[in-house]
Design a protein around this motif. Sequence first.
Motif, PDB file in Angstrom:
ATOM      1  N   VAL A 183      80.061  29.954 -39.941  1.00  0.00           N
ATOM      2  CA  VAL A 183      79.113  29.471 -38.927  1.00  0.00           C
ATOM      3  C   VAL A 183      77.940  28.760 -39.591  1.00  0.00           C
ATOM      4  N   ARG A 184      77.431  29.347 -40.692  1.00  0.00           N
ATOM      5  CA  ARG A 184      76.319  28.718 -41.406  1.00  0.00           C
ATOM      6  C   ARG A 184      76.716  27.346 -41.922  1.00  0.00           C
ATOM      7  N   GLY A 185      77.915  27.236 -42.463  1.00  0.00           N
ATOM      8  CA  GLY A 185      78.366  25.953 -42.997  1.00  0.00           C
ATOM      9  C   GLY A 185      78.373  24.865 -41.946  1.00  0.00           C
ATOM     10  N   TYR A 186      78.836  25.199 -40.753  1.00  0.00           N
ATOM     11  CA  TYR A 186      78.879  24.190 -39.695  1.00  0.00           C
ATOM     12  C   TYR A 186      77.509  23.945 -39.092  1.00  0.00           C
ATOM     13  N   ARG A 187      76.655  24.952 -39.085  1.00  0.00           N
ATOM     14  CA  ARG A 187      75.275  24.703 -38.649  1.00  0.00           C
ATOM     15  C   ARG A 187      74.626  23.676 -39.574  1.00  0.00           C
ATOM     16  N   GLN A 188      74.856  23.830 -40.874  1.00  0.00           N
ATOM     17  CA  GLN A 188      74.254  22.907 -41.835  1.00  0.00           C
ATOM     18  C   GLN A 188      74.835  21.506 -41.707  1.00  0.00           C
ATOM     19  N   LEU A 189      76.116  21.431 -41.402  1.00  0.00           N
ATOM     20  CA  LEU A 189      76.747  20.120 -41.255  1.00  0.00           C
ATOM     21  C   LEU A 189      76.252  19.374 -40.021  1.00  0.00           C
ATOM     22  N   THR A 190      75.989  20.113 -38.948  1.00  0.00           N
ATOM     23  CA  THR A 190      75.655  19.460 -37.679  1.00  0.00           C
ATOM     24  C   THR A 190      74.163  19.270 -37.461  1.00  0.00           C
ATOM     25  N   ILE A 191      73.327  20.007 -38.175  1.00  0.00           N
ATOM     26  CA  ILE A 191      71.900  19.985 -37.865  1.00  0.00           C
ATOM     27  C   ILE A 191      71.282  18.622 -38.099  1.00  0.00           C
ATOM     28  N   GLY A 192      71.857  17.837 -38.998  1.00  0.00           N
ATOM     29  CA  GLY A 192      71.299  16.510 -39.272  1.00  0.00           C
ATOM     30  C   GLY A 192      71.684  15.454 -38.256  1.00  0.00           C
ATOM     31  N   ARG A 193      72.606  15.769 -37.359  1.00  0.00           N
ATOM     32  CA  ARG A 193      73.011  14.807 -36.344  1.00  0.00           C
ATOM     33  C   ARG A 193      71.903  14.656 -35.313  1.00  0.00           C
ATOM     34  N   LYS A 194      71.576  13.403 -35.026  1.00  0.00           N
ATOM     35  CA  LYS A 194      70.413  13.148 -34.161  1.00  0.00           C
ATOM     36  C   LYS A 194      70.562  13.757 -32.777  1.00  0.00           C
ATOM     37  N   GLU A 195      71.843  13.928 -32.328  1.00  0.00           N
ATOM     38  CA  GLU A 195      72.053  14.518 -31.007  1.00  0.00           C
ATOM     39  C   GLU A 195      71.611  15.974 -30.964  1.00  0.00           C
ATOM     40  N   ARG A 196      71.564  16.619 -32.131  1.00  0.00           N
ATOM     41  CA  ARG A 196      71.255  18.042 -32.160  1.00  0.00           C
ATOM     42  C   ARG A 196      69.872  18.366 -32.699  1.00  0.00           C
ATOM     43  N   ILE A 197      69.439  17.648 -33.714  1.00  0.00           N
ATOM     44  CA  ILE A 197      68.198  18.041 -34.377  1.00  0.00           C
ATOM     45  C   ILE A 197      66.976  17.849 -33.477  1.00  0.00           C
ATOM     46  N   ALA A 198      67.015  16.860 -32.588  1.00  0.00           N
ATOM     47  CA  ALA A 198      65.863  16.626 -31.711  1.00  0.00           C
ATOM     48  C   ALA A 198      65.614  17.810 -30.783  1.00  0.00           C
ATOM     49  N   ALA A 199      66.693  18.468 -30.353  1.00  0.00           N
ATOM     50  CA  ALA A 199      66.547  19.581 -29.412  1.00  0.00           C
ATOM     51  C   ALA A 199      66.405  20.929 -30.103  1.00  0.00           C
TER      52      ALA A 199
END
Length: 243
Positions: A183-199
């Motif tokens: 779960v941590r690995g995928y959180r780190q992979l996705t957190i930089g995506r603009k669709e997610r980090i803004a929220a």
Amino acid sequence: MVARARTSSMDLMAEPNLAITPLAPEASYKAKAYQALKQAILKMDIYTTPEPVMLDERALSDKLGVSRTPIREAIAMLEQDGLVKAVPRRGIIVVRRTKAEIVDMIRAWAALESMAARLITTMARKRDITALRDVFKAFGPDHLPQDYIEEYSRANIVFHQALISLSESQVLVDMTNDILLHVRGYRQLTIGRKERIAASLPEHLAMIEAMEERDTELAEKLARDHTLRLAAYVEAHGQELFA
């Protein structure tokens, strides 16, 4: 004569029939090697590259300062845990999950974390809940998460682990530890995506506020929905994450 009778009576007492197995000389080394390797693996970031993460038995032996026997035994235990896999003619591979398995794990995490939020609202001290804000104190209008992605990614992981820990439920801690690596690995992979980090940051702060206000139902819902959004994102975009 009374004293002699007592002595005789004690002499006749049977020894307890304890099934004790002599301690193996390297038993403690096996346990220590297992714990050391498990903690090291759980801290690894195995999803940042599509290449398999390999472990070398000899190198592990040298780093831990023990013979290869407890290393092999520890690896066998880690294989039972599903963390590694011995592949003939290749070596030891740290197991990565499929996209479908990751989505299932994230959904499980959502359930566990929402329960943690519920427990926090009923049991945790307010000052401990408020301390969660310190995880994000570096971020603001002049220090936006999207401009400091690696720093925010670390804070994000710290927050979610702290949330589970603050529940004071060892069962939740143990259950989330079993899936933390993935779960941590995928959180780190996705957190930089603009669709997610803004929220991300507003959602975290809303969760903290609900817990501070002892709004159990809202805190539980916010925690669950926050992580379920990650599951939905991985399900929709999982194949793009290594692109």
